[in-house]
Write an enzyme that holds these catalytic residues in place. Structure first.
Site, short mmCIF file in Angstrom:
data_model
loop_
_atom_site.label_atom_id
_atom_site.label_comp_id
_atom_site.label_asym_id
_atom_site.label_seq_id
_atom_site.Cartn_x
_atom_site.Cartn_y
_atom_site.Cartn_z
CG ASP A 57 -42.97 94.39 107.17
OD1 ASP A 57 -42.87 93.35 106.61
OD2 ASP A 57 -42.93 95.50 106.92
CE1 TYR A 85 -50.65 97.19 103.39
CE2 TYR A 85 -50.71 98.30 101.33
CZ TYR A 85 -50.34 97.09 102.01
OH TYR A 85 -50.07 96.02 101.62
CG ASP A 99 -40.51 99.06 110.62
OD1 ASP A 99 -39.38 98.89 111.35
OD2 ASP A 99 -41.19 97.99 110.23
NE ARG A 191 -40.77 97.67 106.23
CZ ARG A 191 -39.48 96.79 106.19
NH1 ARG A 191 -38.68 97.29 106.94
NH2 ARG A 191 -39.83 95.92 105.37
#
Length: 239
Positions: A57, A85, A99, A191
């Site tokens: 993203d 992550y 987000d 997310r």
């Protein structure tokens, strides 16, 4: 990445994999487009194939694998690899996109949340399971991106996908901010995971920042800053 590494002499048609540390607010396509422009218009690689293995993203940073030339044949295999992550969440609030793309729309209590509750929730969400994508996502419904329905105020049901969370651990917890490390399969929406964690502790949560530190065997420590990679491509032009 050793910034002294040279790209001079590489035949990009034969295949090259560039591990880029994607900058904040750039789309994955922006990065590919910039590299492709340099290859096409400055280095003479007309119509060379180039693509990325795993979208990030715009508000995320970290490992973006760009496959060039014959290496594009490896995109699907690379995308299938495990990802890692580092994610920062804010508890006690939510946004429509899960987000920071959209402003906070709801607030929730956080007084009851303990580290033990969070650790149990992470355990509960670990393993193989179904996960719903965010309504603001690029998933297609009848040929239309889900975010287009969401922006138009239309409700649409998104099909859940089978994912695997291999491991999660708390790195920092200072209410209301939570930082976690996540190892997961392809197709996992961090997310959505943030949203699920909020629900799991009887509150809300959204993703404040996300950094992909690893994709398969490619790590951010061994990646290029985009600016440095472009400089090295420019050196190829002048030789």
């Amino acid at each position: 990445m050793d910034n002294s590494q040279s790209l001079i002499g590489i035949d990009f048609r034969e295949g090259y994999i560039a591990v880029i540390d994607k900058p904040l607010e750039w789309t994955s396509t922006d990065v590919v487009r910039k590299i492709k422009f340099a290859l096409n218009n400055r280095l003479g690689y007309k119509k060379i194939k180039i693509g990325h293995a795993g979208t990030l993203d715009p508000l995320a940073t970290g490992v973006l694998i760009v496959c060039i030339g014959k290496a594009t044949k490896m995109v699907n295999a690379i995308q299938a690899e495990e990802k890692e992550y580092i994610a920062e969440l804010e508890l006690g609030a939510s946004t429509p996109s899960y987000d920071m793309e959209h402003p906070i729309d709801k607030r929730y209590p956080t007084e009851h949340i303990t580290r033990e509750m969070l650790e149990q929730t992470l355990r509960d969400l670990t393993g193989e399971r179904l996960q719903a994508p965010p309504i603001y996502s690029a998933k297609k419904v009848e040929g239309v991106r889900a975010y287009e329905f969401a922006r138009a105020g239309e409700e649409v049901e998104l099909k859940k996908a089978l994912i695997t969370i291999y491991e999660m651990e708390i790195l920092e917890w200072e209410k209301p901010l939570l930082k976690i490390r996540v190892r997961c399969s392809k197709g996992t929406y961090i997310r959505s995971l943030a949203h699920e964690i909020g629900e799991g502790v009887g509150s809300g949560a959204y993703l404040r920042s996300l950094r992909r530190t690893r994709s398969g065997g490619f790590t951010v420590e061994n990646g290029w800053q985009l600016e440095d990679f472009m400089k090295k491509l420019a050196e190829c032009e002048t030789k």
